[in-house]
Design a protein around this motif. Structure first.
Motif, PDB file in Angstrom:
ATOM      1  N   HIS A 105     -38.739   8.060 -75.085  1.00 24.87           N
ATOM      2  CA  HIS A 105     -38.182   9.228 -75.773  1.00 24.87           C
ATOM      3  C   HIS A 105     -39.158   9.789 -76.810  1.00 24.87           C
ATOM      4  O   HIS A 105     -39.149  10.994 -77.079  1.00 24.87           O
ATOM      5  CB  HIS A 105     -36.844   8.871 -76.413  1.00 24.87           C
ATOM      6  N   GLU A 148     -30.250  14.338 -72.464  1.00 26.74           N
ATOM      7  CA  GLU A 148     -29.051  13.570 -72.811  1.00 26.74           C
ATOM      8  C   GLU A 148     -27.831  14.105 -72.067  1.00 26.74           C
ATOM      9  O   GLU A 148     -26.948  13.338 -71.666  1.00 26.74           O
ATOM     10  CB  GLU A 148     -28.817  13.597 -74.321  1.00 26.74           C
ATOM     11  N   GLU A 151     -27.997  12.697 -68.630  1.00 29.34           N
ATOM     12  CA  GLU A 151     -27.522  11.312 -68.644  1.00 29.34           C
ATOM     13  C   GLU A 151     -25.997  11.263 -68.671  1.00 29.34           C
ATOM     14  O   GLU A 151     -25.379  10.429 -68.006  1.00 29.34           O
ATOM     15  CB  GLU A 151     -28.103  10.571 -69.853  1.00 29.34           C
ATOM     16  N   TRP A 152     -25.387  12.154 -69.435  1.00 24.93           N
ATOM     17  CA  TRP A 152     -23.927  12.214 -69.507  1.00 24.93           C
ATOM     18  C   TRP A 152     -23.343  12.570 -68.138  1.00 24.93           C
ATOM     19  O   TRP A 152     -22.390  11.950 -67.668  1.00 24.93           O
ATOM     20  CB  TRP A 152     -23.531  13.244 -70.567  1.00 24.93           C
ATOM     21  N   THR A 168     -28.381   2.254 -72.436  1.00 28.83           N
ATOM     22  CA  THR A 168     -27.870   2.248 -73.818  1.00 28.83           C
ATOM     23  C   THR A 168     -27.858   0.852 -74.430  1.00 28.83           C
ATOM     24  O   THR A 168     -27.889   0.708 -75.651  1.00 28.83           O
ATOM     25  CB  THR A 168     -26.444   2.816 -73.866  1.00 28.83           C
ATOM     26  N   THR A 175     -27.726   7.862 -78.045  1.00 26.99           N
ATOM     27  CA  THR A 175     -28.080   9.275 -77.867  1.00 26.99           C
ATOM     28  C   THR A 175     -28.770   9.827 -79.103  1.00 26.99           C
ATOM     29  O   THR A 175     -29.798  10.513 -79.015  1.00 26.99           O
ATOM     30  CB  THR A 175     -26.822  10.111 -77.563  1.00 26.99           C
ATOM     31  N   ASP A 178     -32.218   8.297 -79.538  1.00 27.75           N
ATOM     32  CA  ASP A 178     -33.130   8.856 -78.543  1.00 27.75           C
ATOM     33  C   ASP A 178     -33.678  10.203 -79.019  1.00 27.75           C
ATOM     34  O   ASP A 178     -34.886  10.474 -78.935  1.00 27.75           O
ATOM     35  CB  ASP A 178     -32.415   9.061 -77.202  1.00 27.75           C
TER      36      ASP A 178
END
Length: 206
Positions: A105, A148, A151-152, A168, A175, A178
């Protein structure tokens, strides 16, 4: 004298990344997660090769893209939570989790910020060092936020199958941390790499 990466260096870098893709793809135990992690490499490297003559980038940017691609491939092969060198750092610093994904990240902020700086400066879209620095940080954070969101969406689509992709490691603030690492990467670009990058841009354009 113009400064740009030579075609030989660019092709060699692309060849090494191709070998890395093949190796990590064969060695991974979770090909779906690997593919999700390395998709940026698969998309961007051919684009860079196709645009090299028309829109060459600075050697600094090409180099950092190369290392970012390696980070993505290694993370895809092991999954970020299980990269061996991350466990070594975790033990060395007495951390509660494998920190390898934070390196990813950090580069996710550093490389897009440098690319954004290159495009903004070369195109004359913004004037002033401070405004340029502000905008590249905003762009890097926007890209981090978009990732992000991806990813969700992956978590919603795959359920428990997305755990390795999310990485995670049980951290409820993953989040936020990151995006903070991405911001640190963008700030590194602005305050540490800015002068070197500017010199390379001048030599590239003159």
């Amino acid at each position: 004298m113009k400064l740009s990466a030579s075609p030989l260096a660019l092709n060699l870098g692309a060849f090494l990344l191709l070998i890395g893709l093949v190796y990590t793809g064969l060695m991974t135990s979770d090909r779906t997660t690997w593919l999700m992690e390395v998709t940026p490499v698969i998309l961007i490297v051919p684009l860079l090769l196709a645009t090299h003559k028309r829109y060459p980038l600075t050697p600094l940017l090409y180099t950092l893209i190369f290392f970012h691609a390696i980070i993505l491939m290694v993370g895809g092969m092991y999954t970020y939570a299980k990269v061996p060198v991350g466990f070594d750092v975790q033990a060395m610093l007495n951390l509660s989790r494998n920190p390898y994904d934070k390196l990813g990240h950090f580069f996710q902020g550093l490389v897009p910020a440098l690319a954004a700086r290159e495009i903004l400066v070369r195109g004359g879209y913004v004037s002033g060092r401070k405004m340029t620095g502000f905008l590249v940080c905003c762009i890097a954070l926007a890209i981090s936020a978009t990732y992000e969101l991806i990813e969700w969406w992956a978590a919603l689509a795959m359920g428990q199958g997305a755990d390795d992709f999310l990485g995670t490691q049980g951290d409820p603030w993953d989040t936020q941390s990151d995006m903070f690492c991405a911001l640190l990467g963008a700030l590194f670009t602005v305050f540490i790499l800015g002068r070197v990058h500017q010199r390379q841009l001048i030599r590239l354009l003159n």
